[in-house]
Motif scaffolding. Sequence first.
Motif, PDB file in Angstrom:
ATOM      1  N   GLY A   1      34.081  36.920  33.635  1.00 14.90           N
ATOM      2  CA  GLY A   1      34.181  37.894  32.549  1.00 14.90           C
ATOM      3  C   GLY A   1      33.493  37.423  31.292  1.00 14.90           C
TER       4      GLY A   1
ATOM      5  N   ILE B   1      31.578  40.362  29.341  1.00 16.96           N
ATOM      6  CA  ILE B   1      32.012  41.748  29.531  1.00 16.96           C
ATOM      7  C   ILE B   1      32.679  42.266  28.260  1.00 16.96           C
ATOM      8  CG2 ILE B   1      33.656  43.211  30.756  1.00 16.96           C
ATOM      9  CD1 ILE B   1      33.024  41.719  33.282  1.00 16.96           C
TER      10      ILE B   1
ATOM     11  N   SER C   1      29.825  39.087  36.157  1.00 13.02           N
ATOM     12  CA  SER C   1      29.944  39.622  34.800  1.00 13.02           C
ATOM     13  C   SER C   1      28.852  40.633  34.498  1.00 13.02           C
ATOM     14  CB  SER C   1      29.880  38.472  33.790  1.00 13.02           C
ATOM     15  OG  SER C   1      30.144  38.916  32.490  1.00 13.02           O
TER      16      SER C   1
ATOM     17  N   CYS D   1      29.753  43.985  36.668  1.00 15.00           N
ATOM     18  CA  CYS D   1      31.017  44.694  36.466  1.00 15.00           C
ATOM     19  C   CYS D   1      31.095  45.265  35.053  1.00 15.00           C
ATOM     20  CB  CYS D   1      32.201  43.753  36.711  1.00 15.00           C
ATOM     21  SG  CYS D   1      32.385  43.237  38.434  1.00 15.00           S
TER      22      CYS D   1
ATOM     23  N   ASP E   1      34.227  46.000  33.557  1.00 16.00           N
ATOM     24  CA  ASP E   1      35.454  45.603  32.870  1.00 16.00           C
ATOM     25  C   ASP E   1      35.978  44.300  33.452  1.00 16.00           C
ATOM     26  OD1 ASP E   1      37.227  46.290  35.201  1.00 16.00           O
ATOM     27  OD2 ASP E   1      36.537  48.308  34.721  1.00 16.00           O
ATOM     28  N   GLU E   2      36.908  43.669  32.715  1.00 13.45           N
ATOM     29  CA  GLU E   2      37.430  42.370  33.110  1.00 13.45           C
ATOM     30  C   GLU E   2      38.220  42.443  34.410  1.00 13.45           C
ATOM     31  OE1 GLU E   2      37.674  43.740  30.197  1.00 13.45           O
ATOM     32  OE2 GLU E   2      37.294  42.336  28.552  1.00 13.45           O
TER      33      GLU E   2
ATOM     34  N   ALA F   1      35.889  42.381  37.357  1.00 13.98           N
ATOM     35  CA  ALA F   1      35.326  41.043  37.518  1.00 13.98           C
ATOM     36  C   ALA F   1      36.344  40.089  38.125  1.00 13.98           C
ATOM     37  CB  ALA F   1      34.849  40.509  36.167  1.00 13.98           C
TER      38      ALA F   1
END
Length: 734
Positions: free
Chosen positions: A556, A559, A637, A640, A642-643, A646
Amino acid sequence: MMEDIQTSDESSNRIDSRATTTVDNIYGVLVRKAIKTYGTGKNTYTVLQGLDMSVKRGTVYGLLGASGCGKTTLLSCLVGRCSLNSGELLVLGHEPGSVNSGIPGPKVGYMPQELALFGNFTIKETLFFFGGIYRLKATFINSQCEFLSKLLDLPPCDRYVKTLSGGQQRRVSFAVALFHEPELLILDEPTVGVDPLLSHSIWNHLVRQSTEHGRTVIVTTHYIEEARQAHTIGMMRSGRLLVEDSPENLLINFNCPTLEKVFFQLCIKDDGKNPLDGGTATNANDSNPVAAPIIHSGKPKSTLEHSIYEINSVVTEHPSSGKSPCFKIPQLSAHRIGALIRKNYVLSFRNIGLLLFTYFLPALQAFLSNVTLGHEPTGLRMAIVNDELNINQGRVCNYTMDCVYSMLSCRYLRHLKDNIIQVEYKNVSDALEAGRKGQVWGVVHFGWNFSKEFEMRDSGGDALQLTNISGSQIGINMDSSNQQIGVFIEKWLLKAFEDFVKDFRGNCGDVPEAGLLPITFLDPIYGQKSTSFTEFMAPGLIISIVYNMAVALTAGAYIAERKQGLLDRSMVAGVKMPEIMLSYVINHFTVMVGRTALVYVVMLLVFKIPCRGNVAVAILITLLQGLVGISFGLLISTGCDDEMGALLLSQASFVPLLAISGICWPIESMQLYLRKIAYFMPLTYAIESVRCVFSRGWGIEQFDVYAGILASIAWIFSLLALCLIVARIRKFTG
């Protein structure tokens, strides 16, 4: 003839040069027939529909329109964050993103609609971060910080951004766009959520910037009346510019008391038109159907037509669309990378608790793995049914050391390891029932004449009968639901019988080994006879711990920055995607070195895992695998939005790698097609290489060792290249 052609070309070049200079001096932004679409096929959505726009240098241009009309998309194209599908675009005389354009870069100050500030930074640290990107001197940044604090009434510069009110944060964001004194200011709805007094102050300052310092300012807003202070107003609707003129001319020509009424009349007039046919902006009285710049009163028509001719001729020499995507890596900048690295370190150390937890977590994982995995099980209950005792009531086991063929069952049981707890049962049926209920792991049964039949077997020779053989056997029923426990118990029972035979025959004066199988295991080529399963797993555990921590901590990486607009803001300032990735690789790698050292300390010094080869080679391979994990995390990262996505993707990749990379179980136990897949995994060669260093003592000159190094390097470059490609496709690069 050739001389005439050359003279003609030189003359043409001089004309183009004069035209370019004239337009560059007059217009800061020129947009012609801009079309921007998103999606493909039936899902195609057109955001900009043949838009024309002209912004004079040294003026404030108010771009008005409702939310969703395409204002932010147009600004993204102006700062080089998006490219048009078709049409022409010039900013400060250059195509955005071209060589020496300065856009993205220091020539533009960009304030996005989002706050786009680091909450854990102070105001001063925020300015120093962007100052590092622009390569500004510390003295200049300090002076600007002091100047802007007074000008915009900012809080003390040592205040953290996250502690400021919404209005104060908007002013800090405005200061970031302004402090490096750019030629072009682009502000996307700077007054959203701001009180009217502050909004009025911001507009006054923008006018001063244009009139006193000659800066070109473009401001988008859907609060139409606040834009009266702008020199020029462009009103957008559905991706088209309906009109482009001064506020005064608009109010006079449309005979309206407010700009909102003007916009309302334009919308009514625009209804029912074909968007592609009516996509050009006109002046207020709609007398000129050509997409022209603002017509100031008193300007001769011939001069206007000449300006239009110059604009069109120059723009056609600078097409800004229709180019195939280029995947070349841009030139990296040391000062921008340095600023990004410092930013990452500051953000990490602001959350010291999380930093320490992630720093010591791999060592804790290594500790728990060694404590829980690979050790011999203890406290295993085994049912013992000894009919030699049961048939003779009141008799006890005779533990004599003499050469007597009596109660040999007891003599055998004495050699069982203490890991086995012997539980006596009177009959086999009760013992088996206890096994079915899970109370014991198996049943060991001795017949009533075990000692006698064993003596007959030991001395009978050719006269031995089948009844003597079966009577001298030890019957064992195992609970095989747990293979590992079953293997350990089987090994201990066989080892006990070997010790029993050697002990008994030795006491009888015979050769102890004569009663054993004619198979002997000599000294091993590598390792030891008693090599534990922990030693087999240790290399896989080390590699997997370092790799998976690297993936989890970088999955992440940016992100959150992308969602908050920080990534866009940095890239408009001139930062390139490879620089962002390289900064994260450097930051995470330096922390990973310490984590890897702690893992090796736990493995080699605390739990005494033997390493028969060069530890430095094993550490090198482990660090390379950490870089593979960092690269894979960056790829996640990049791909994707969003966290949570990820995190799920990084965790989903863990179990397949654990199962197929030979961490816990030999690859040789897999099917042949699975072995080929296993060796394609990023961890497999590295684990085998470290295992060869640990257990065999091999050096880097062996293929099985340097294969892990080469495979790791190949994965690093492949994953980073994929990151750049995915980022390019998803428009993260400029």
